[in-house]
Design a protein around this motif. Structure first.
Motif, PDB file in Angstrom:
ATOM      1  N   LEU A 180       0.854  -1.183   0.000  1.00 45.44           N
ATOM      2  CA  LEU A 180       0.000   0.000   0.000  1.00 45.44           C
ATOM      3  C   LEU A 180       0.891   1.234   0.000  1.00 45.44           C
ATOM      4  CD1 LEU A 180      -2.799   1.334   0.231  1.00 45.44           C
ATOM      5  CD2 LEU A 180      -2.637   1.055   2.719  1.00 45.44           C
ATOM      6  N   SER A 181       0.680   2.120  -0.994  1.00 52.10           N
ATOM      7  CA  SER A 181       1.529   3.308  -1.126  1.00 52.10           C
ATOM      8  C   SER A 181       0.688   4.520  -1.494  1.00 52.10           C
ATOM      9  CB  SER A 181       2.588   3.117  -2.216  1.00 52.10           C
ATOM     10  OG  SER A 181       3.315   1.930  -2.036  1.00 52.10           O
ATOM     11  N   LEU A 182       1.084   5.670  -0.980  1.00 54.36           N
ATOM     12  CA  LEU A 182       0.544   6.956  -1.421  1.00 54.36           C
ATOM     13  C   LEU A 182       1.720   7.805  -1.870  1.00 54.36           C
ATOM     14  CD1 LEU A 182      -2.173   9.183   0.118  1.00 54.36           C
ATOM     15  CD2 LEU A 182       0.084  10.178  -0.336  1.00 54.36           C
ATOM     16  N   ILE A 183       1.615   8.368  -3.080  1.00 56.35           N
ATOM     17  CA  ILE A 183       2.686   9.173  -3.662  1.00 56.35           C
ATOM     18  C   ILE A 183       2.074  10.494  -4.112  1.00 56.35           C
ATOM     19  CG2 ILE A 183       4.493   9.289  -5.417  1.00 56.35           C
ATOM     20  CD1 ILE A 183       4.203   6.148  -5.559  1.00 56.35           C
ATOM     21  N   SER A 184       2.572  11.600  -3.567  1.00 56.75           N
ATOM     22  CA  SER A 184       1.969  12.906  -3.830  1.00 56.75           C
ATOM     23  C   SER A 184       2.960  13.852  -4.487  1.00 56.75           C
ATOM     24  CB  SER A 184       1.450  13.514  -2.518  1.00 56.75           C
ATOM     25  OG  SER A 184       0.862  14.780  -2.742  1.00 56.75           O
ATOM     26  N   PHE A 185       2.537  14.440  -5.619  1.00 58.29           N
ATOM     27  CA  PHE A 185       3.344  15.410  -6.354  1.00 58.29           C
ATOM     28  C   PHE A 185       2.769  16.808  -6.154  1.00 58.29           C
ATOM     29  CE2 PHE A 185       3.819  11.376  -8.725  1.00 58.29           C
ATOM     30  CZ  PHE A 185       5.190  11.219  -8.590  1.00 58.29           C
ATOM     31  N   MET A 186       3.636  17.794  -5.881  1.00 52.83           N
ATOM     32  CA  MET A 186       3.188  19.114  -5.435  1.00 52.83           C
ATOM     33  C   MET A 186       3.189  20.193  -6.510  1.00 52.83           C
ATOM     34  SD  MET A 186       6.493  20.678  -3.463  1.00 52.83           S
ATOM     35  CE  MET A 186       7.947  21.135  -4.434  1.00 52.83           C
ATOM     36  N   GLU A 187       3.831  19.967  -7.647  1.00 52.22           N
ATOM     37  CA  GLU A 187       4.206  21.092  -8.498  1.00 52.22           C
ATOM     38  C   GLU A 187       3.098  21.765  -9.295  1.00 52.22           C
ATOM     39  OE1 GLU A 187       7.841  19.991 -10.509  1.00 52.22           O
ATOM     40  OE2 GLU A 187       8.867  19.720  -8.596  1.00 52.22           O
ATOM     41  N   PRO A 188       1.898  21.217  -9.423  1.00 54.27           N
ATOM     42  CA  PRO A 188       0.837  22.111  -9.883  1.00 54.27           C
ATOM     43  C   PRO A 188       0.502  23.177  -8.841  1.00 54.27           C
ATOM     44  CG  PRO A 188       0.276  19.842 -10.361  1.00 54.27           C
ATOM     45  CD  PRO A 188       1.487  19.813  -9.470  1.00 54.27           C
ATOM     46  N   ASP A 189       0.505  22.804  -7.575  1.00 52.65           N
ATOM     47  CA  ASP A 189       0.028  23.682  -6.504  1.00 52.65           C
ATOM     48  C   ASP A 189       0.988  24.824  -6.198  1.00 52.65           C
ATOM     49  OD1 ASP A 189      -1.945  24.214  -4.389  1.00 52.65           O
ATOM     50  OD2 ASP A 189      -0.333  23.694  -3.013  1.00 52.65           O
ATOM     51  N   ILE A 190       2.251  24.540  -6.004  1.00 53.23           N
ATOM     52  CA  ILE A 190       3.201  25.571  -5.568  1.00 53.23           C
ATOM     53  C   ILE A 190       3.353  26.686  -6.605  1.00 53.23           C
ATOM     54  CG2 ILE A 190       5.580  26.018  -4.877  1.00 53.23           C
ATOM     55  CD1 ILE A 190       3.882  24.532  -2.792  1.00 53.23           C
ATOM     56  N   PRO A 191       3.573  26.406  -7.897  1.00 56.49           N
ATOM     57  CA  PRO A 191       3.669  27.496  -8.879  1.00 56.49           C
ATOM     58  C   PRO A 191       2.365  28.270  -9.041  1.00 56.49           C
ATOM     59  CG  PRO A 191       4.626  25.474  -9.748  1.00 56.49           C
ATOM     60  CD  PRO A 191       3.878  25.099  -8.515  1.00 56.49           C
ATOM     61  N   ALA A 192       1.232  27.598  -8.859  1.00 53.86           N
ATOM     62  CA  ALA A 192      -0.043  28.306  -8.966  1.00 53.86           C
ATOM     63  C   ALA A 192      -0.158  29.363  -7.875  1.00 53.86           C
ATOM     64  CB  ALA A 192      -1.200  27.317  -8.878  1.00 53.86           C
ATOM     65  N   HIS A 193       0.260  29.023  -6.657  1.00 49.40           N
ATOM     66  CA  HIS A 193       0.221  30.001  -5.572  1.00 49.40           C
ATOM     67  C   HIS A 193       1.120  31.201  -5.875  1.00 49.40           C
ATOM     68  CE1 HIS A 193      -2.388  28.126  -2.715  1.00 49.40           C
ATOM     69  NE2 HIS A 193      -1.684  27.000  -2.679  1.00 49.40           N
ATOM     70  N   ALA A 194       2.152  30.977  -6.670  1.00 46.33           N
ATOM     71  CA  ALA A 194       3.041  32.076  -7.050  1.00 46.33           C
ATOM     72  C   ALA A 194       2.435  32.940  -8.148  1.00 46.33           C
ATOM     73  CB  ALA A 194       4.399  31.527  -7.496  1.00 46.33           C
ATOM     74  N   GLY A 195       1.303  32.492  -8.712  1.00 41.64           N
ATOM     75  CA  GLY A 195       0.596  33.283  -9.704  1.00 41.64           C
ATOM     76  C   GLY A 195       1.153  33.194 -11.107  1.00 41.64           C
ATOM     77  N   VAL A 196       1.939  32.159 -11.388  1.00 37.65           N
ATOM     78  CA  VAL A 196       2.534  32.013 -12.726  1.00 37.65           C
ATOM     79  C   VAL A 196       1.810  30.895 -13.465  1.00 37.65           C
ATOM     80  CG1 VAL A 196       4.647  31.615 -14.043  1.00 37.65           C
ATOM     81  CG2 VAL A 196       4.750  32.786 -11.822  1.00 37.65           C
ATOM     82  N   TRP A 197       0.936  31.272 -14.395  1.00 33.22           N
ATOM     83  CA  TRP A 197       0.093  30.303 -15.099  1.00 33.22           C
ATOM     84  C   TRP A 197       0.920  29.250 -15.822  1.00 33.22           C
ATOM     85  CZ3 TRP A 197      -4.790  28.661 -15.452  1.00 33.22           C
ATOM     86  CH2 TRP A 197      -5.140  27.889 -16.571  1.00 33.22           C
ATOM     87  N   ASP A 198       1.923  29.659 -16.559  1.00 31.17           N
ATOM     88  CA  ASP A 198       2.715  28.698 -17.336  1.00 31.17           C
ATOM     89  C   ASP A 198       3.399  27.678 -16.431  1.00 31.17           C
ATOM     90  OD1 ASP A 198       1.994  29.898 -19.698  1.00 31.17           O
ATOM     91  OD2 ASP A 198       3.863  31.012 -19.946  1.00 31.17           O
TER      92      ASP A 198
END
Length: 313
Positions: A180-198
């Motif tokens: 049983l494993s959970l693997i979480s990727f963050m990189e949609p969230d962190i750049p979005a908070h910085a306000g950079v769409w690309d």
């Protein structure tokens, strides 16, 4: 002494094989794309930003178009719903454990408390809290192994690039063969908070790539092939376009924050199937518990019976 040793080995090996005997699934991997909005994933008819999920993976599994976070729409609340089957307000800095035991602890107790068979792996260091809870009966017990943040050191170590998390996850899957494993990727969230769409879009593309790498490994590895079920979702979305700060933030009840992606594949699930049954994050751990043959206490979710080719109650 000889017979005691043999009995011990038999008991240990039997523990490794525990699962719902009516199903082929013996292993479960949950993959999370942190903070991607539905309109940029399955809600985009061109699937421009999730080509692997849409083209390479969808034919082998089930996609839901009506999947939601029905509770608080921020990181730790969303992730804890995925593990406990309960919506709760929780300190989002990592200073508080979930109130209720999650499927990791419940299954660890059932299988014999071998922490190497259950892993929580994430780019965000604060997700280490998914390995425990505040319930007096469960706290500090039956904990999975965690590999969160920089070099996997957990809370306070900082954020780890998703590329490194993917590498760590593949190494752990290959070396330890967790059930049983959970693997979480963050990189949609962190750049979005910085306000950079690309950068936000590139984070979705990157997560799609990493998810596909892990999914592909599970399809070919001799241990996981044919016995592994995969879930892919988000912990939350982002504000709808009509809200003042749009994609930059999240945390309220708007459709952008609540409506999220869902994909699942495995030996017991339908293939090339799109479903519109309303489901939520809290249904994932209950479904996992069913597949692994355990009961998840205090959960608010339901088994997602519509995913299965057939189901025996």
């Amino acid at each position: 002494m000889y017979y005691f040793f043999i009995a011990f080995l038999l008991l240990f090996s039997c523990g490794k094989e525990k699962h719902n005997p009516a199903l082929k699934t013996k292993n479960v991997v949950v993959l999370i794309m942190d903070g991607a909005r539905y309109t940029e994933t399955w809600g985009d008819s061109t699937h421009t930003y999730i080509p692997h999920l849409a083209k390479d993976m969808a034919p082998y599994g089930v996609v839901s178009t009506t999947f939601y976070n029905g509770g608080p729409t921020y990181t730790l609340a969303g992730h804890s719903a995925i593990t406990t089957g309960v919506y709760q307000e929780i300190n989002n800095s990592g200073q508080e454990y979930p109130k209720n035991p999650g499927v990791f602890q419940v299954w660890e107790k059932y299988i014999g408390n071998n922490a190497q068979y259950a892993w929580v792996i994430s780019s965000k260091d604060k997700l280490v809290i998914l390995g425990d809870c505040n319930d007096a009966i469960w706290t500090g017990k039956y904990r999975p192994t965690t590999n969160c943040g920089v070099e996997g050191h957990g809370l306070g170590s900082g954020l780890r690039p998703d590329s490194m998390t993917c590498k760590a996850a593949l190494n752990i899957l290959s070396q330890y063969h967790p059930r049983l494993s959970l693997i979480s990727f963050m990189e949609p969230d962190i750049p979005a908070h910085a306000g950079v769409w690309d950068n936000y879009i590139n984070g979705i593309r990157g997560s799609d790539e990493y998810i596909f790498r892990i999914w592909s490994f599970l399809q070919t590895d001799k241990y996981f092939k044919g016995t592994t079920t995969v879930f892919v979702t988000n912990d939350h979305g982002r504000h709808s376009d009509g809200i003042a700060d749009g994609f930059v933030s999240h945390g309220d009840n708007c459709d952008g924050c609540r409506h999220i992606e869902f994909y699942a594949s495995g030996p017991d699930f339908k293939k090339n199937c799109v479903l519109s049954t309303h489901r939520e994050l809290i249904d994932i751990p209950v479904t996992i518990a069913y597949m692994l043959g355990v009961q998840l206490p205090q959960s608010q979710g339901q088994v997602m019976t519509e995913l299965f080719k057939k189901i025996n109650n």
